[in-house]
Design an enzyme around this catalytic site. Sequence first.
Site, PDB file in Angstrom:
ATOM      1  N   HIS A  58      38.713  12.884 128.704  1.00 13.85           N
ATOM      2  CA  HIS A  58      39.892  12.354 127.990  1.00 13.85           C
ATOM      3  C   HIS A  58      41.098  13.147 128.477  1.00 13.85           C
ATOM      4  O   HIS A  58      41.400  14.220 127.937  1.00 13.85           O
ATOM      5  CB  HIS A  58      39.724  12.503 126.476  1.00 13.85           C
ATOM      6  N   GLN A 151      40.605   4.569 120.108  1.00 11.56           N
ATOM      7  CA  GLN A 151      40.032   5.718 119.375  1.00 11.56           C
ATOM      8  C   GLN A 151      39.810   5.427 117.895  1.00 11.56           C
ATOM      9  O   GLN A 151      38.841   5.888 117.293  1.00 11.56           O
ATOM     10  CB  GLN A 151      40.961   6.932 119.532  1.00 11.56           C
ATOM     11  N   ASP A 308      33.821  15.481 129.100  1.00 17.12           N
ATOM     12  CA  ASP A 308      34.403  14.864 127.912  1.00 17.12           C
ATOM     13  C   ASP A 308      35.751  15.494 127.542  1.00 17.12           C
ATOM     14  O   ASP A 308      36.737  14.795 127.372  1.00 17.12           O
ATOM     15  CB  ASP A 308      33.431  14.940 126.719  1.00 17.12           C
ATOM     16  N   TRP A 314      38.594  18.382 120.047  1.00 12.44           N
ATOM     17  CA  TRP A 314      37.156  18.295 119.821  1.00 12.44           C
ATOM     18  C   TRP A 314      36.403  19.481 120.407  1.00 12.44           C
ATOM     19  O   TRP A 314      35.286  19.775 120.018  1.00 12.44           O
ATOM     20  CB  TRP A 314      36.608  16.989 120.427  1.00 12.44           C
TER      21      TRP A 314
HETATM   22 FE   FE2 Z   1      34.600  10.748 124.794  1.00 10.68          FE
END
Ligand code: FE2
Length: 417
Positions: A58, A151, A308, A314
């Site tokens: 991302h 998202q 990722d 995150w």
């Molecule tokens: Fe993802």
Amino acid sequence: MTPSLILRNCILEDVRLDIAIEDGTITAIDPRLELTAPTEIDLAGKLVSPPFVESHIHLDSALTAGQPRHNASGTLFEGIEIWRDRKQTLTHDDVKHRAIAALKLMASHGTLFVRSHADVSETSLTALESLLEVRDIVQDWITLQIVAFPQDGIYGSPQNNELIEESIILGADAVGGIPHYELTREDGVQSIHRIFELAEKYNRLIDIHCDEIDDDQSRFLEVVSACALRTGLKEKVTASHTTAFGSYNDAYALKLMSFLKRSEINFIANPLINITLQGRTDTYPKRRGLTRVKELWQAGLNVSLGNDCIQDPWYGLGTGNMLDAVSMAVHVGQMTGLDEIDACYDMATAHGARTLNLQDAYGIDVGKPANLIVLDCPSKYEAVRCRPNVSHVISRGQLLVETTKPEVQWQQEVGAP
Ligand code: FE2
């Protein structure tokens, strides 16, 4: 024709070879090339590999960790809340500069093919438009695919259904989704049908965040698989994460696996982030938060790997180095057999190329584009074990990055006399 560059004494698939490059193309591969070139590099038995493929990142949220706050719980859902706040302040240049910085970091570690998701659940489509510009800016040294990723769900907000179609029309390469985060199970199923409808209408790839949750009742993978089979899109379809597959009971998992083999879809595991995000509601035993990587690979399905996140809401860690993801896959997936270690390396190279549908644009062979990397080790096994420097990154026939090995200098006499 005289090559512009010759790499001598490379190890490619356990064989020592010379590789000649001219005009951005690999023109000869031979154990001992009699040709000469203005630039020749003696690699003295180092491993040459096709570049790493980052199948899942991302870039719009990369390098934002701590903005406006750190993720205290470490959960996916707190990450989504923090991102919802951070994206209120998103600007075109903000995304562009962070994305290019992240891509340079990744390229320095040998990644030259990248699939990035762009959050398209904001009416301004700032992230998408910025990443589309970045795709053009970097195209001479790195290949970037953009997934239109809602998202907050296609049906999570009234405008999202139109925004995702607008994003495809603007030029996104793939249609994304997040069925397990839609408001209801029915919305989740409907979102998958909508994704396939858009992919067929605009001739795009599909990459869905699918069942990224520990809930063993999250079963959207079967819907994705069925749609891939019925539409014939098959290898153009990818299911990312599928961590719930690690929680399914074995009777259901066995049945599902037979359907998956028929559908021939691709899988992307993101072991670095999912080992930390998943299992947060477990006490003990604590689940690993990984899809069934080993079993999918043993079934002959295509599995690739992603980082990722690089320092985002995150996952506050991350270096963008695919060897980190490979190492974590080996460990969490218990793939420590020698052929399994090699397979995990391939998940970050050739299998990733298959997921991205790169076809003939990828690989080390005469006539192919000269994209390759040199690792400071002799084998895939040593690459996974030691995570060495990528000493040379060659993109489009040109040397893009050279990294020298750190030198250890003992300052005292120690050990046996
Ligand atoms: Fe993802």
